[in-house]
Motif scaffolding. Structure first.
Motif, short mmCIF file in Angstrom:
data_model
loop_
_atom_site.label_atom_id
_atom_site.label_comp_id
_atom_site.label_asym_id
_atom_site.label_seq_id
_atom_site.Cartn_x
_atom_site.Cartn_y
_atom_site.Cartn_z
N ASN A 158 0.77 -1.31 -0.17
CA ASN A 158 0.00 -0.04 -0.24
C ASN A 158 0.96 1.21 -0.04
N GLU A 159 0.29 2.37 0.08
CA GLU A 159 0.83 3.57 0.04
C GLU A 159 1.74 4.08 1.33
N LYS A 160 1.33 3.57 2.53
CA LYS A 160 1.87 3.96 3.67
C LYS A 160 3.39 3.48 3.73
N THR A 161 4.38 4.29 4.23
CA THR A 161 5.58 3.83 4.69
C THR A 161 5.54 2.71 5.50
N LEU A 162 6.64 1.78 5.48
CA LEU A 162 6.87 0.89 6.39
C LEU A 162 7.39 1.33 7.72
N PRO A 163 6.93 0.55 8.79
CA PRO A 163 7.38 1.11 10.31
C PRO A 163 8.90 0.90 10.31
N LYS A 164 9.60 1.89 11.11
CA LYS A 164 10.96 1.57 11.47
C LYS A 164 11.11 0.32 12.26
N MET A 179 10.86 -2.64 11.81
CA MET A 179 9.98 -3.73 11.56
C MET A 179 10.83 -5.10 11.43
N SER A 180 10.13 -6.09 12.16
CA SER A 180 10.90 -7.42 12.14
C SER A 180 11.00 -7.97 10.53
N LEU A 188 12.79 -1.34 -0.83
CA LEU A 188 13.97 -0.73 -1.05
C LEU A 188 13.85 0.85 -0.50
N ASP A 189 12.71 1.47 -0.75
CA ASP A 189 12.57 2.65 -0.29
C ASP A 189 12.59 2.76 1.16
N HIS A 190 12.24 2.07 1.93
CA HIS A 190 12.41 2.09 3.34
C HIS A 190 13.70 1.99 3.82
N HIS A 191 14.61 0.92 3.05
CA HIS A 191 15.89 0.90 3.45
C HIS A 191 16.64 2.21 3.06
N LEU A 192 16.39 2.74 1.91
CA LEU A 192 17.47 3.92 1.48
C LEU A 192 16.92 5.17 2.39
#
Length: 149
Positions: free
Chosen positions: A72-78, A80-81, A140-144
């Motif tokens: 979905n459009e929401k960012t992943l939580p910091k 996260m497992s 990838l967006d989350h980790h970048l």
């Protein structure tokens, strides 16, 4: 929603990866930049069908309900497992991991949705190629972002 199958977003991700350096500092989490790149490559292996971690018990029971958070459009939580088999804790060579990830992304894009794995994600279960494309971009967006990009 952005997908790694879209050449515009693939190029965006590759450009952001190119802006990483071996000195890039994380803003959260435990992995250093080389470990993060190796983690993303290992995740890519799953999407490409080169690795197939077993479904987790938690995933079997709640993964289907949680599945939309992957695409979905929401960012992943910091913090996260993650899938235990792709949690990278050993030292890695930054330059090698950076190039390896870029090559895997280019290959995945070139292969297209037709070659995306049909093996279930270990937590979320069965995903369509479209869901994988969106989820890979999001991952990838989350980790970048974790490294300021």
């Amino acid at each position: 929603m952005k997908s790694i199958y879209d050449p515009v977003y693939l190029e965006e991700i590759i450009t952001r990866i190119d802006h990483l350096s071996s000195n890039s500092k994380r803003q959260w989490g435990k992995m250093n930049v080389a470990q993060m790149l190796a983690h993303c490559s290992a995740f890519q292996d799953i999407a490409m069908g080169e690795s197939s971690p077993k479904r987790s018990w938690l995933g079997i029971f709640v993964g289907n309900f949680a599945k939309p958070i992957f695409y979905n459009e929401k960012t992943l939580p910091k913090n996260m497992s993650t899938i235990p088999t792709i949690l990278i804790v050993d030292d890695r060579d930054f330059s090698k991991e950076k190039e390896k990830l870029k090559q895997k992304l280019l290959q995945f894009h070139a292969d297209g949705p037709e070659k995306c794995t049909t093996h279930p994600h270990s937590f979320f279960g069965k995903l369509t190629a479209e869901q994988w494309g969106k989820g890979i971009y999001k991952h990838l967006d989350h980790h970048l972002k974790q490294f300021g990009l």
